[in-house]
Design a protein around this motif. Structure first.
Motif, PDB file in Angstrom:
ATOM      1  N   GLY A   1      39.370  28.085  12.029  1.00  0.00           N
ATOM      2  CA  GLY A   1      40.240  26.994  12.470  1.00  0.00           C
ATOM      3  C   GLY A   1      41.420  26.735  11.566  1.00  0.00           C
ATOM      4  N   ALA A   2      41.937  27.790  10.924  1.00  0.00           N
ATOM      5  CA  ALA A   2      43.044  27.608   9.975  1.00  0.00           C
ATOM      6  C   ALA A   2      44.341  27.206  10.664  1.00  0.00           C
ATOM      7  CB  ALA A   2      43.258  28.904   9.184  1.00  0.00           C
ATOM      8  N   PHE A   3      44.514  27.595  11.930  1.00  0.00           N
ATOM      9  CA  PHE A   3      45.760  27.302  12.644  1.00  0.00           C
ATOM     10  C   PHE A   3      45.504  26.107  13.562  1.00  0.00           C
ATOM     11  CE2 PHE A   3      45.360  31.980  12.081  1.00  0.00           C
ATOM     12  CZ  PHE A   3      46.229  32.091  11.002  1.00  0.00           C
ATOM     13  N   VAL A   4      45.726  24.918  12.996  1.00  0.00           N
ATOM     14  CA  VAL A   4      45.330  23.680  13.662  1.00  0.00           C
ATOM     15  C   VAL A   4      45.993  23.530  15.025  1.00  0.00           C
ATOM     16  CG1 VAL A   4      45.268  21.172  13.479  1.00  0.00           C
ATOM     17  CG2 VAL A   4      44.931  22.576  11.440  1.00  0.00           C
ATOM     18  N   ASP A   5      47.286  23.842  15.099  1.00  0.00           N
ATOM     19  CA  ASP A   5      47.983  23.685  16.370  1.00  0.00           C
ATOM     20  C   ASP A   5      47.889  24.931  17.242  1.00  0.00           C
ATOM     21  OD1 ASP A   5      49.543  25.366  14.900  1.00  0.00           O
ATOM     22  OD2 ASP A   5      51.420  24.267  15.142  1.00  0.00           O
ATOM     23  N   GLY A   6      47.109  25.914  16.786  1.00  0.00           N
ATOM     24  CA  GLY A   6      46.944  27.132  17.555  1.00  0.00           C
ATOM     25  C   GLY A   6      48.057  28.139  17.393  1.00  0.00           C
ATOM     26  N   ARG A   7      49.053  27.837  16.565  1.00  0.00           N
ATOM     27  CA  ARG A   7      50.194  28.728  16.381  1.00  0.00           C
ATOM     28  C   ARG A   7      50.037  29.522  15.088  1.00  0.00           C
ATOM     29  NH1 ARG A   7      55.361  27.973  18.399  1.00  0.00           N
ATOM     30  NH2 ARG A   7      54.835  25.777  18.764  1.00  0.00           N
TER      31      ARG A   7
ATOM     32  N   LEU B   1      42.277  37.290  21.710  1.00  0.00           N
ATOM     33  CA  LEU B   1      42.275  36.130  20.811  1.00  0.00           C
ATOM     34  C   LEU B   1      43.613  35.412  20.754  1.00  0.00           C
ATOM     35  CD1 LEU B   1      40.209  37.566  17.820  1.00  0.00           C
ATOM     36  CD2 LEU B   1      39.447  35.984  19.578  1.00  0.00           C
ATOM     37  N   VAL B   2      44.694  36.093  21.059  1.00  0.00           N
ATOM     38  CA  VAL B   2      46.020  35.470  20.996  1.00  0.00           C
ATOM     39  C   VAL B   2      46.856  35.910  22.186  1.00  0.00           C
ATOM     40  CG1 VAL B   2      45.977  35.462  18.457  1.00  0.00           C
ATOM     41  CG2 VAL B   2      47.147  37.326  19.676  1.00  0.00           C
TER      42      VAL B   2
ATOM     43  N   GLY C   1      59.982  32.893  22.426  1.00  0.00           N
ATOM     44  CA  GLY C   1      60.511  31.578  22.114  1.00  0.00           C
ATOM     45  C   GLY C   1      59.477  30.596  21.606  1.00  0.00           C
ATOM     46  N   VAL C   2      58.194  30.990  21.681  1.00  0.00           N
ATOM     47  CA  VAL C   2      57.113  30.102  21.236  1.00  0.00           C
ATOM     48  C   VAL C   2      56.405  30.682  20.019  1.00  0.00           C
ATOM     49  CG1 VAL C   2      54.927  28.991  21.870  1.00  0.00           C
ATOM     50  CG2 VAL C   2      56.782  29.186  23.553  1.00  0.00           C
ATOM     51  N   GLY C   3      56.112  31.971  20.075  1.00  0.00           N
ATOM     52  CA  GLY C   3      55.405  32.630  18.982  1.00  0.00           C
ATOM     53  C   GLY C   3      54.046  33.117  19.428  1.00  0.00           C
ATOM     54  N   THR C   4      53.170  33.322  18.482  1.00  0.00           N
ATOM     55  CA  THR C   4      51.821  33.819  18.761  1.00  0.00           C
ATOM     56  C   THR C   4      50.842  32.655  18.729  1.00  0.00           C
ATOM     57  OG1 THR C   4      52.374  35.938  17.713  1.00  0.00           O
ATOM     58  CG2 THR C   4      50.044  35.456  18.054  1.00  0.00           C
ATOM     59  N   MET C   5      50.111  32.472  19.845  1.00  0.00           N
ATOM     60  CA  MET C   5      49.197  31.337  19.985  1.00  0.00           C
ATOM     61  C   MET C   5      47.772  31.848  20.201  1.00  0.00           C
ATOM     62  SD  MET C   5      51.419  28.841  19.873  1.00  0.00           S
ATOM     63  CE  MET C   5      50.393  27.451  20.369  1.00  0.00           C
ATOM     64  N   THR C   6      46.808  31.137  19.647  1.00  0.00           N
ATOM     65  CA  THR C   6      45.407  31.462  19.897  1.00  0.00           C
ATOM     66  C   THR C   6      45.048  30.992  21.303  1.00  0.00           C
ATOM     67  OG1 THR C   6      44.648  29.361  18.936  1.00  0.00           O
ATOM     68  CG2 THR C   6      44.788  31.256  17.462  1.00  0.00           C
TER      69      THR C   6
ATOM     70  N   ARG D   1      41.568  31.916  22.757  1.00  0.00           N
ATOM     71  CA  ARG D   1      40.139  31.966  23.054  1.00  0.00           C
ATOM     72  C   ARG D   1      39.337  31.314  21.938  1.00  0.00           C
ATOM     73  NH1 ARG D   1      36.665  37.460  23.619  1.00  0.00           N
ATOM     74  NH2 ARG D   1      36.534  37.241  21.379  1.00  0.00           N
ATOM     75  N   GLU D   2      38.435  30.426  22.348  1.00  0.00           N
ATOM     76  CA  GLU D   2      37.540  29.825  21.375  1.00  0.00           C
ATOM     77  C   GLU D   2      36.382  30.773  21.100  1.00  0.00           C
ATOM     78  OE1 GLU D   2      36.232  26.121  22.869  1.00  0.00           O
ATOM     79  OE2 GLU D   2      38.154  25.108  22.579  1.00  0.00           O
ATOM     80  N   GLU D   3      35.838  30.670  19.897  1.00  0.00           N
ATOM     81  CA  GLU D   3      34.637  31.420  19.568  1.00  0.00           C
ATOM     82  C   GLU D   3      33.559  30.429  19.145  1.00  0.00           C
ATOM     83  OE1 GLU D   3      35.995  35.809  18.151  1.00  0.00           O
ATOM     84  OE2 GLU D   3      35.852  34.302  16.596  1.00  0.00           O
TER      85      GLU D   3
END
Length: 251
Positions: free
Chosen positions: A23-29, A59-60, A65-70, A72-74
């Motif tokens: 869960g290091a990427f709190v906003d999913g980005r 997983l991403v 214009g947004v970037g790489t987002m997560t 899928r939850e594990e």
């Protein structure tokens, strides 16, 4: 042999996957490519390879214009028994566990079951329970448990509302430990339908023997877990792999 960029990409992918899992990427980005290059001392080619591998793993997602987002939850599941009287779901970060029972019936013990349960002979009755394990109504695993007759005579299907360990506990079956093996395979058609995944998706085959406080094997289970279920083990003693391997006969 993979090239250096592919090897570096694989290493970065594994590190990013571990970060996503905790869960290091709190906003999913995820950080930008340039930030990842600096953080991992990797080339742009290696970073792009890592992100593409994560995308293939489901997983991403990469959005212009947004970037790489997560995406899928594990579910991280500890490889330990819950304390007596505790629900297994208390070990999960979130999620409510319920079983969907497919079959609950007495059968003659097959040879593969009888050889793994103490004091059970072939064709002696045992309780066979097929069920899908749901977390927040989402299928996470499918199991078949074969419970020894003395213990099975004490369990009540009406009490099977959460996890299998809780069923045993409320039936006064003391559980002290288990033996476990897992193997990665591709999902067959039946398993894929039960777990609501695509045919051929990665799953973990599960084989478990549950032991009581006297060390007796009372339950044998076979099953499959979805690829987004992560088994987490801790406090494992050092294993001498060389000595643990079965010697091959000389030719």
């Amino acid at each position: 042999m993979p090239g250096s960029a592919q090897l570096a990409g694989r290493r970065v992918r594994d590190l990013l996957r571990a970060e996503i899992r905790r869960g290091a990427f709190v906003d999913g980005r995820l950080p930008s490519e340039f930030e990842l290059m600096a953080q991992h001392q990797a080339s742009r080619e290696a970073v792009r390879e890592a992100l593409d591998l994560l995308r293939r793993d489901g997983l991403v997602v990469r959005r212009r214009g947004v970037g790489t987002m997560t995406v899928r939850e594990e579910y991280v599941v500890p490889g330990v028994l819950p304390a007596q009287g505790n629900l297994f779901e208390t070990y999960l970060a979130d999620g409510h566990i319920t079983p969907r029972v497919l079959r609950w019936t007495w059968i003659p013990a097959p040879l593969a079951v009888a050889t793994r349960l103490d004091g059970v002979t072939v064709d002696e009755d045992c309780l066979c329970i097929d069920y899908v394990l749901l977390i927040d109504d989402r299928p996470m695993a499918v199991f078949t448990n074969y419970l020894r007759s003395p213990e099975a005579s004490r369990v009540d299907q009406e009490e099977f509302r959460t996890d299998f360990y809780s069923l045993l506990h409320c039936s006064d079956v003391a559980v002290a430990g288990f033996d476990l093996s897992v193997q990665a395979v591709a999902a067959d058609e039946c398993t894929a339908r039960l777990l609501e995944i695509a045919l051929g998706e990665p799953i973990l085959l599960w084989e478990q023997t549950i032991r009581d406080s006297d060390g007796q094997a009372v339950d044998y289970a076979l099953g499959a877990l979805r690829g987004d279920v992560v088994m987490k083990f801790g406090d494992i003693p050092r294993i001498d792999l060389t000595r643990s391997l079965t010697p091959q006969p000389c030719r």
